[in-house]
Every structure is written in structure tokens, then in C-alpha cells.
Design an enzyme around this catalytic site. Structure first.
Site, mmCIF file in Angstrom:
data_model
loop_
_atom_site.group_PDB
_atom_site.id
_atom_site.type_symbol
_atom_site.label_atom_id
_atom_site.label_comp_id
_atom_site.label_asym_id
_atom_site.label_seq_id
_atom_site.Cartn_x
_atom_site.Cartn_y
_atom_site.Cartn_z
ATOM 1 N N ASP A 483 -23.939 53.908 -34.809
ATOM 2 C CA ASP A 483 -23.804 52.785 -35.733
ATOM 3 C C ASP A 483 -24.904 51.739 -35.509
ATOM 4 O O ASP A 483 -25.327 51.497 -34.376
ATOM 5 C CB ASP A 483 -22.427 52.138 -35.532
ATOM 6 C CG ASP A 483 -22.296 50.818 -36.264
ATOM 7 O OD1 ASP A 483 -22.244 50.852 -37.502
ATOM 8 O OD2 ASP A 483 -22.280 49.764 -35.601
ATOM 9 N N GLU A 538 -27.751 55.553 -38.064
ATOM 10 C CA GLU A 538 -27.610 54.682 -39.228
ATOM 11 C C GLU A 538 -28.797 53.723 -39.252
ATOM 12 O O GLU A 538 -28.751 52.645 -38.689
ATOM 13 C CB GLU A 538 -26.295 53.896 -39.170
ATOM 14 C CG GLU A 538 -26.030 53.112 -40.444
ATOM 15 C CD GLU A 538 -24.966 52.046 -40.300
ATOM 16 O OE1 GLU A 538 -24.333 51.705 -41.307
ATOM 17 O OE2 GLU A 538 -24.772 51.534 -39.176
#
Length: 868
Positions: A483, A538
Site C-alpha cells: 500500500d 500501489e
């Protein structure tokens, strides 16, 4: 009949659902005069009559029915099946096997996604790969894929040198990279010996602390003399608790523990140990407590017992050629307004994912987070399993069951920042703000209201690298979606910054080299130890060489999330009417990715499903979803919904076919879930703007997934669900996402047509709101004949059957250049539909009438390139 606010889903009382994939066990008779039976029902009856006859004759069934093929993760190129028919003599051995005992249909998933079988008491144990030596080059090997990167050569050389020096220092001082990554075997709680006694070692790195004691239920939260730890020269506190005289542990399994610390400022505070494996919150308490987790007994392989250590039974599935990722959140996966459990997800949701044809799940919010509404992104306990959903052993059982189904399990891991929570998390653990994090303003993320790690700190590297290995070691995860990687790689965190593609934006003073090197290290570690590991980053910035191997000097990720695609779909739905959709601009966004760097495309993820945003279904249909989702004959109809259903299918197929080398869907979006996600929350203020954000009274009403809507036969959600299933199985059969051949032959702004090839398939999209085209010529690389294998206009997908495989049309190609292709053929392209054409030898219009058929998909057997 209007359905009201979409929660009135059962007409005429409570519906009794039959067991999935099963027909009632009963005496089989011939069809009555005038009785119309489906081909499957007739085949089932004839199969049962044959079994009854064989029973009377005492003839073994196996001597008549071919044995079913063993379950494997991949299959060879299959031969063309026997022709479909309603008699037993026309059924293949695989079809008969699927009918099973007493004619019960096992289901298409048993044919397309067979489960893994292993010996009953076999335990799965990982075999680790060796740590690779560092290649002898200067970090510019990745330039062979893009020689324009030579303008940033000095930056690549510098970061490669930093990477090499850290690896060398770890080898010299820590006994090797592998040992360094096993910090959880030293820190936290571990069984061991001291002076000939067995017991529990507790170790904690807290260099700024002045004193540290262990407290908990085991000592009534009052430390005795032997419960105080000693600090060594490296800032690590150590404590040994010998077993009791009767041989039992000094700290019983499942009991609460905390570290009582005198911080650098002289204040005392009880902290959850940083390496804790589980922490829980009592219903009547605000704070979490660490829990000593060490089941005293080992269970049999696959056994789920609350007081036994779970033993893995099933091997990790092979690395897929392309990922079809089902992004999911266990807690909000229930149909009811509650926090769902790992075991309930295992029982109820995994079968749905398998039936849809996804080969990977990406689970969010696994690491413990004190605030449920953070969606798991404000982590407090990095080694702890989120206790809201169950115990560590129950999570292991979920992962093992996914592996039994051949599904790889990815974890949404958060190493980009940490919760500011000082009571439940690692922030200010030793009384200083610079322990695992940067001190001062650099250590605070102003938009996320969280702490930023210092990736150049030795113990931070140990903590995070060990954390990445821990979840794969202990829970058998198959990889990660990292993330917030953009936030890690740049000092500005990518906030209020526009990336134009100029290399100076990626390789200069804005870049946090320590963070990039950490990402290279973690990819090095994971891909060496677990050769089939998958890592996804990401990154919204488009960092060059992000998805090139670390051995080349790249960052080392397997995939980058193609985040611009979802934004583009929102843009066109929000700002442009249907006549203004720009075909060329859509195709450019879908295909705008760096050569030789793989991407995961998606039309929408969890970001678009949260309160404050809209899903594609909501953008398309908005309030009409509440009252007009009934199928014809069951309620009022709406042109808005008709348009929305048609475009929802087209958007998703275009994204999976052109948007990347893999694909992601968020749980429920496949059937157009009609509501956003709203986690239970109280009134608060946005930390970046100070704006008041009203809460919802702690409600779970919108923190769930309405599976009953997709299952309701009288609602149109079933059409979207069926189409999603068909396009996933199309990739299983033809491997178009990973096919090397991709050619876009038409982007026609006037006709609103997009035509392209991927692999052996020809895709035809007509986005025009009202114009259908007869004899529309489309180009192709290979000579025909072709047949239609998938059309969004099929009745099972909510279409009008204007373009359907049932017509069984053979499309003969003509030679001669057309749209820069050597061959072409003519098709019918109705307005707002998409269609896929395949070589005729692999088409079968009756495929979905067979027991293993996928509704709406006309492919023989498993197709030419079947892979799970």
C-alpha cells in the site's frame, strides 16, 4: 412491483434457497407426455436410469463411465469434445463425472477450478529458495529496456551502491540476509532455554526507555522482581520467564500482556509489545491488550480447533500466468450488518470467488488496526492478526482452504506509514518520536495523520523485512499488494504533485532513496525465499523500472497497479455525455504503461466504493438502482438502468482485456453492488483540512455486501454477476491477458467503435448510444473462420439476443489489408454491446448447456490455453 430501497429482495415471503450445485435425490422417471426438459435435466435422468440398471445387473459403474481426470492446477491443450446432445451416449466422461452420484451436478467450478487433493494426514511445509548473490554490475542493467534512462544513470548507480552496501553489512553483522529477516524468532515472545531451563524469552528494542517490565494476567498486572527486563548495549531489553515446576508456561496461552515502560521523558505507560502476534479489545474497554498466543497442542493437517495450532495441509498454488484478483475485506463480507469472521468468509465467500473464476484474492485489513474505519490502513500491531475477525489459527484455515481451491492469497500490507495511536501502536513506544520513524515534521504524514518510517534505520529495516517474511512464513500468504508506495518513494509523498513523466521527477532530490532501497531489499528477500511470490506496488507516479527485477537495478515489483484507469472511467461518466466519449483517449489510458513492466488493471477498486466516492454502477444508474433493478415482468423498467447494465459490462471487459497483464475487482463490484461502503464511525475532523466529518452513529448497515441481490433471480444484478464470471473464464480458456499479441486496429470516434486483438481473440466494442452496424468489417491477424464465443447481448447477461452465439454464425475472413491487418471479417455490432470472436474450432454454442458450462460462454471444453 417496485422493489423499494433495494432491500426488499424476497417476493412472497422468505425464499428457501436450494443447496448450491445440487439436484434433489429422487426416483427418476421418463418425461411425461408433453413435458419439456432441459438437456441437462434429461441427461441427469438418463444417467440415473443407467445407474439403477447397472445396480440391478450388479455391473460396476466405473466399467462404463470414464474415470474423472485428476485435479491439477494446469491442463494440456484439450481435444475437441464430442458433440453436445441430450442422450447419455453423447456425454463425455468429464460430463458424466460431473453429474456424480445419483445425478447430482457438482458444478462448473469442479471442471474449471478443480480442488487440490492431498493425502489425508499430509502436512505442507515450505521449501525456501537460496538468497541470491548480488550481480556484479553498476545498477544500470534495466536500461536495456529503456535506453532513455541513461540520463538518470548516476542516480541508479548511487542507489545500487546503497543497496549493495546494506546487503554486505547485513551479511557481515547479522549472519546473513535470511537470518536478519527472521527477527520474529528473536524479538517478541519465543520459547527457548536459559541456563538449562525452558521457558519464554521476551525481547524488545526500545533504546530510549529507562525501564521495562512485563505485566499481564499472569502476574495480576503487578511486576514481580523477576519480571523486569535488562537492556543490552544495542538498546534491546531482555527477559526470561522459566516454566512453572509442573512444566506449564509462565504465561498461559490466550492471556493478556503488556510492557510497562518508563519512557525517555520519565513517564510510565503500558504498551502492547511491538512484535505481538495477537491483540484484542474487550467489549467494555477502549484500549486493546496484547495477547500471548501459543497454542499448546498441534492439530492434524487441516483441522480447525480453537485450542490447537493450525497445521497447513495444501500446497501453495503455482504462480498464475495472469492474476484475476478478487480484492476483499473479511470483516465487511457478511450479508448481515456485522463484522464477519475468517471462518465465515472461508465457508461462504471463497466458494463464490472460485465459481466466478478468480485465481487470487487480495485481503485487506489483516494487520491489526485499532480504528476499524481506517479500512486497515492505520496499523497499530504489524505482526498481529485483526482480532475482530477471529484468531490467528482461523486465518490460517482460511488461507489453506483458498489453496485447496487453487486460489493464491495476497495480503494488503502496509509499510508506507503507521498509526499515530500511542496507546495501542508502536508510536512513541520508548517515549521518543524517532524510534522506528523519522523524528520531527518529516516523521508525520500531514494528510493521513500517521507516522512515516525511517527506512534508513537499521532496526526499522529489521522490523519491516521480518514483518514481510512473517506473514508468508507463518500464514502462507503468497505475496503482497504494498500500500501507498508512492508516498514512501518521495519526500513530498506524491501529495499536491503532478507527475509529467520527466525523469527529474523520479530521480532527484525529491526521491527518498532509503525507501526505494528498502523496497528493493524486500523484493529481493521475498522473491528469493519464495520463488512463486507475487508483489504488487500501489504507485501512481509511474516510477521507471519499478517493475523490473532488483537484479537489474529495478525496484523489483511484479506488477504496478494501473491506477489511472479508474480515474479515467469516473471522468468520462461524470463529465461527458455518451456521444462525447473519446475512444482514442480511453484506449490510450488503458494501454499507457511502460514497456516490459507488468500492470494490474482495474475499472474500480475499494477506493471507488467508499463513502465520498461512487462505484461505476452508481455513476451509471444512481438512484434508479433503488427502484428499477427488477428483471422484465417483475417490476418497473428504466432506460437509465438498461444503459447502465450495458455499459457496466462493456467497461469491465474493455478494462480486463486492455488495461494490463492482470486484473483486479473489489468484492461486490462485479455485480454492481448498489451501495457504497461506510464503516462504523463517530463525528471527526479531516486531519488535512480541519473540516468536520459527521459520523454515522457507529452503524454497520453499509459495512457489508448484499450477496442476496446477486442471487435473486428477479433482479438484474445477476446479469452483471454472470458476465463477470464469463469474462474471467474466457481468460482461463484463452489467456488473453498474458498473450503477447495485442493490436488495436480501430478507434473510431464517429462510429464509437473499438476493435482489437489480444492473443487469438478479436474484441469488438460498440459504444454508440443508438447506432447498430450490420456487416461491420473488423481486421485480424490470422485467417478464419471465427465464431462468437462471448457477447454482452446474451439473454443471460441481460441483453436482447441481437448478437448471440445461438445463431452459430461462422465468420469467414477475407485477405487484404484492412485497418493495417492482413485479414478481416464482417460482424453485426448492436449499440452498446461488446463481443469476442475466437477461432471457430474452439467455439461451441451449446457449451453452456453442459454440466460444466459457464452461462453465456461458448467455448469447447476448457479452451486451447487453459490455465487456472
Amino acid at each position: 412491483m417496485q422493489l423499494g430501497k433495494f432491500h426488499h429482495v424476497q417476493a412472497g415471503g422468505v425464499a428457501q434457497r436450494p443447496r448450491r450445485g445440487a439436484l434433489p435425490r429422487s426416483v427418476v422417471t421418463a418425461a411425461a407426455p408433453g413435458e419439456k426438459l432441459s438437456a441437462l435435466e434429461l441427461l441427469r435422468r438418463e444417467n440415473e436410469l443407467l445407474r439403477q440398471t447397472l445396480d440391478v445387473a450388479n455391473v460396476p459403474v466405473d466399467s462404463v463411465v470414464e474415470p474423472r481426470a485428476s485435479s491439477t492446477a494446469t491442463a494440456p491443450r484439450p481435444t475437441a469434445p464430442k458433440s453436445a446432445g441430450s442422450s447419455l451416449t453423447n456425454a463425455s466422461g468429464a460430463e458424466l463425472a460431473l453429474l456424480g452420484e445419483a445425478g447430482a451436478v457438482a458444478g462448473p467450478e469442479d471442471f474449471w477450478s478443480p480442488t487440490v487433493e492431498v493425502p489425508e494426514n499430509m502436512e505442507y511445509v515450505d521449501e525456501y529458495g537460496p538468497i541470491s548473490p548480488i550481480p556484479n554490475h553498476d545498477g544500470t542493467m534495466c536500461f536495456k529496456w529503456d535506453n532513455t534512462l541513461w540520463s538518470a544513470a548516476e542516480h541508479f548507480k548511487y542507489r545500487w551502491n546503497v543497496f549493495k552496501n546494506i546487503r554486505a553489512a547485513i551479511d557481515q553483522n547479522e549472519g546473513g540476509f535470511e537470518k536478519f529477516s527472521q527477527g520474529y524468532k528473536y524479538y517478541g515472545f519465543n520459547r527457548g532455554e536459559c541456563n538449562g531451563q525452558t521457558g519464554i524469552w521476551y525481547r524488545e528494542w526500545a533504546p530510549g526507555a529507562k525501564a521495562l517490565a512485563l505485566v499481564g494476567d499472569f502476574n495480576n498486572w503487578a511486576p514481580a522482581e523477576g519480571h523486569w527486563a535488562f537492556k543490552n548495549q544495542y538498546g534491546t531489553w531482555e527477559l526470561f520467564l522459566p516454566d512453572k515446576p509442573d512444566g506449564t508456561s509462565a504465561i498461559p496461552h490466550r492471556t493478556k500482556v503488556k510492557a510497562r515502560i518508563e519512557g525517555a521523558d520519565g513517564s510510565w505507560q503500558d504498551k502492547i509489545p511491538a512484535w505481538i502476534k495477537w491483540s484484542t479489545q474487550e467489549w467494555n474497554e477502549v484500549l486493546f491488550n496484547g495477547v500471548y498466543w501459543d497454542p499448546p497442542e498441534k492439530g492434524a493437517p487441516g483441522e480447525v480447533d480453537p485450542d490447537k495450532q493450525y497445521t497447513f495441509k495444501y500446497p501453495r498454488p503455482p504462480k498464475p500466468r495472469a492474476l484475476r484478483i478478487y480484492e476483499c475485506h473479511v470483516g465487511m463480507s457478511s450479508e448481515e450488518p456485522k463484522v464477519n469472521s475468517y471462518l465465515e468468509f472461508r465457508r461462504d465467500v471463497l466458494p463464490r470467488i472460485r465459481a466466478l473464476g478468480y485465481n487470487a484474492i487480495q485481503i485487506m485489513a489483516i494487520q491489526e488496526h485499532a480504528y476499524y474505519g481506517s479500512f486497515g490502513y492505520h496499523v497499530t500491531n504489524f505482526f498481529g492478526v485483526s482480532s475482530r475477525c477471529g484468531t490467528p489459527e482461523e486465518l490460517k484455515a482460511l488461507v489453506d482452504e483458498a489453496h485447496r481451491m487453487g486460489i493464491i492469497v495476497l495480503m494488503d500490507i502496509v509499510h508506507s506509514h503507521a498509526s499515530k495511536n500511542t496507546n495501542d501502536g508502536i508510536n512513541m513506544f520508548d517515549g521518543t518520536d524517532g524510534m522506528y520513524f523519522h523524528g520531527g515534521p518529516r516523521g508525520n504524514h500531514w494528510m493521513w495523520d500517521s507516522r512515516c518510517f525511517n527506512y534508513g534505520n537499521w532496526e526499522t529495516m529489521r522490523f519491516l523485512l521480518s514483518n514481510a517474511r512473517w506473514w508468508m512464513d507463518e500464514y502462507k500468504f503468497d505475496g503482497y499488494r504494498f500500500d501507498g508506495v508512492t508516498s514512501m518513494m518521495y519526500h513530498h509523498h506524491g501529495l499536491s504533485y503532478t507527475f509529467t513523466g520527466n525523469y527529474g521527477e523520479y530521480f532527484g532530490m525529491n526521491t527518498d532513496v532509503d525507501a526505494v532501497v528498502y523496497l528493493m531489499l524486500v523484493n529481493n528477500l521475498l522473491h528469493d525465499l519464495f520463488p512463486n511470490c507475487v508483489t504488487i506496488g500501489e504507485d501512481v507516479s509511474g516510477m521507471p523500472a519499478f517493475c523490473r527485477p532488483w537484479q537489474e537495478g529495478g525496484v523489483g515489483f511484479d506488477y504496478r497497479l494501473q491506477m489511472a484507469i479508474a480515474d479515467k472511467w469516473i471522468e468520462v461518466m461524470k463529465l461527458h455525455d455518451d456521444y462525447a466519449w473519446n475512444m482514442g483517449n480511453l484506449v490510450h489510458t488503458l494501454t499507457n504503461r511502460r514497456y516490459a513492466e507488468a500492470c494490474v488493471g482495474y475499472a474500480e477498486s475499494h477506493d471507488q466504493a467508499l463513502v465520498g466516492d461512487k462505484t461505476i454502477a452508481f455513476w451509471l444508474m444512481d438512484k434508479d438502482m433503488y427502484d428499477f433493478m427488477a428483471v422484465p415482468g417483475h417490476g418497473a423498467q428504466s432506460l437509465v438502468v438498461d444503459r447502465g447494465v450495458a455499459l457496466h459490462k462493456m467497461i469491465r471487459l474493455l478494462t480486463i482485456a486492455l488495461g494490463g497483464e492482470s486484473y483486479l475487482n473489489f468484492m461486490g463490484n462485479e455485480f454492481g453492488h448498489p451501495e457504497w461502503i461506510d464503516f462504523p464511525r463517530v463525528d471527526s475532523y479531516d486531519p488535512s483540512t480541519g473540516k468536520f466529518v459527521p459520523g454515522n452513529g457507529g452503524s454497520l448497515h453499509l459495512c457489508r455486501r448484499r450477496w442476496d441481490l446477486a442471487d435473486a433471480d428477479f433482479l438484474k444484478y445477476k446479469f452483471l454477476n454472470a458476465f463477470d464470471r464469463a469474462m474471467c473464464h474466457l481468460d482461463k480458456a484463452f489467456g488473453y491477458m498474458s498473450a503477447p499479441n495485442t493490436y488495436i486496429s480501430r478507434k473510431d470516434e464517429g462510429d464509437k467503435m473499438i476493435v482489437f486483438e489480444r492473443g487469438d481473440l478479436v474484441f469488438v466494442f460498440n459504444f454508440h448510444p443508438g447506432q447498430s452496424y450490420q456487416d461491420y468489417r473488423v481486421g485480424c491477424r490470422e485467417a478464419g473462420p471465427y465464431k462468437l464465443v462471448l457477447s454482452s447481448d446474451e439473454e443471460v447477461f441481460g441483453g436482447y439476443r441481437n448478437n448471440t452465439k445461438e445463431n452459430d454464425v461462422t465468420f469467414q475472413t477475407q485477405s487484404g489489408n484492412f485497418d493495417n491487418r492482413p485479414h478481416s471479417f464482417q460482424v453485426y455490432a448492436p449499440a452498446r454491446t461488446c463481443a469476442v470472436y475466437a477461432p471457430a474450432e474452439w467455439a461451441d454454442k451449446d457449451a453452456d448447456r453442459k454440466p460444466h458450462g459457464i452461462p453465456g460462454l461458448g467455448i469447447k471444453d476448457l479452451g486451447p490455453y487453459f490455465s487456472r
